[in-house]
Design a protein around this motif. Structure first.
Motif, PDB file in Angstrom:
ATOM      1  N   ARG A   5      19.899  -8.525  68.423  1.00 49.41           N
ATOM      2  CA  ARG A   5      20.126  -9.127  69.662  1.00 49.41           C
ATOM      3  C   ARG A   5      21.557  -8.809  70.212  1.00 49.41           C
ATOM      4  O   ARG A   5      21.415  -7.911  71.236  1.00 49.41           O
ATOM      5  N   LEU A   6      22.398  -8.668  69.508  1.00 54.36           N
ATOM      6  CA  LEU A   6      23.805  -8.176  69.755  1.00 54.36           C
ATOM      7  C   LEU A   6      23.736  -6.860  69.852  1.00 54.36           C
ATOM      8  O   LEU A   6      24.525  -6.183  70.960  1.00 54.36           O
ATOM      9  N   TYR A  11      34.669  -5.718  70.387  1.00 54.33           N
ATOM     10  CA  TYR A  11      36.138  -5.143  69.935  1.00 54.33           C
ATOM     11  C   TYR A  11      36.028  -3.886  69.105  1.00 54.33           C
ATOM     12  O   TYR A  11      36.569  -2.936  69.294  1.00 54.33           O
ATOM     13  N   ILE A  12      35.336  -4.205  67.804  1.00 53.04           N
ATOM     14  CA  ILE A  12      35.303  -3.344  66.818  1.00 53.04           C
ATOM     15  C   ILE A  12      34.671  -2.115  67.345  1.00 53.04           C
ATOM     16  O   ILE A  12      35.081  -0.905  67.099  1.00 53.04           O
ATOM     17  N   LEU A  13      33.498  -2.115  67.937  1.00 50.60           N
ATOM     18  CA  LEU A  13      32.564  -1.542  68.395  1.00 50.60           C
ATOM     19  C   LEU A  13      33.343  -0.285  69.438  1.00 50.60           C
ATOM     20  O   LEU A  13      33.023   0.735  69.301  1.00 50.60           O
ATOM     21  N   HIS A  36      31.118 -12.954  65.683  1.00 51.47           N
ATOM     22  CA  HIS A  36      31.346 -13.318  66.932  1.00 51.47           C
ATOM     23  C   HIS A  36      31.284 -12.137  67.968  1.00 51.47           C
ATOM     24  O   HIS A  36      31.778 -11.280  67.589  1.00 51.47           O
ATOM     25  N   VAL A  37      30.670 -12.587  69.143  1.00 51.22           N
ATOM     26  CA  VAL A  37      30.383 -11.410  69.978  1.00 51.22           C
ATOM     27  C   VAL A  37      31.605 -10.508  70.384  1.00 51.22           C
ATOM     28  O   VAL A  37      31.495  -9.444  70.507  1.00 51.22           O
ATOM     29  N   GLN A  38      32.793 -11.238  70.507  1.00 54.00           N
ATOM     30  CA  GLN A  38      33.790 -10.727  71.280  1.00 54.00           C
ATOM     31  C   GLN A  38      34.453  -9.713  69.991  1.00 54.00           C
ATOM     32  O   GLN A  38      34.714  -8.595  70.499  1.00 54.00           O
ATOM     33  N   LEU A  86      33.239  -7.358  59.310  1.00 58.40           N
ATOM     34  CA  LEU A  86      33.184  -8.644  60.208  1.00 58.40           C
ATOM     35  C   LEU A  86      32.953  -9.823  59.378  1.00 58.40           C
ATOM     36  O   LEU A  86      32.130  -9.604  58.181  1.00 58.40           O
ATOM     37  N   VAL A  87      33.607 -10.969  59.430  1.00 55.52           N
ATOM     38  CA  VAL A  87      33.285 -12.152  58.649  1.00 55.52           C
ATOM     39  C   VAL A  87      32.182 -12.792  59.578  1.00 55.52           C
ATOM     40  O   VAL A  87      32.146 -12.876  60.748  1.00 55.52           O
TER      41      VAL A  87
END
Length: 141
Positions: free
Chosen positions: A18-19, A123-125, A117-119, A112-113
């Motif tokens: 979904r994300l 940010y990483i993407l 978290h969406v934010q 990612l742990v």
């Protein structure tokens, strides 16, 4: 953008899918062996993945092993460093040893742990150079 989600937990796979749907086409598998099979299939069909979200702890072939196999395959094919598939490792364990092994020994691009978290994901993407598909493009699909 083509994304492979490698996660053994159903709920986590669905959340990640979904994300990531605003970034592109997503496929999902449940373990490291299936990830390698999908990766090779995509490579052979000349439709390689741009991004792999790879869980570290899975039954059978775990994420660390799959990461190593993917990077070994790319090296055997002569893929330049700048052209390697981007890999984000996912872990419920934010411990230093897992992170070091994935990032420095394995050649992962980020981690990612969980829970994700969406934010932080966005940010990483962005840091990796990926942008979400424009809303107009999504509606046409």
């Amino acid at each position: 953008m083509r994304v492979l989600i490698v996660e053994d937990q159903f709920y986590s796979r669905m959340v990640l899918k979904r994300l990531m749907k605003s970034y592109g086409e997503c496929e999902e598998v449940t373990d490291g062996k299936a990830a390698m099979d999908a990766f090779r299939r995509a490579w052979t069909s000349q439709q390689p993945y741009d991004l792999i979200l790879l869980d570290i702890m899975m039954p059978g072939v775990d994420g660390q092993q799959a990461l190593r196999q993917i990077r070994d395959f790319e090296m055997s094919q002569g893929v330049e460093r700048s052209q390697l598939v981007r890999i984000i490792m996912l872990t419920a364990l934010g411990d230093e040893q897992n992170v070091k092994k994935a990032m420095y020994d394995g050649g992962a691009d980020a981690y990612l742990v969980k829970p994700v978290h969406v934010q932080r994901l966005n940010y990483i993407l962005t840091e990796l150079g990926f942008d979400p598909i424009e809303q107009a493009e999504i509606k046409q699909s």
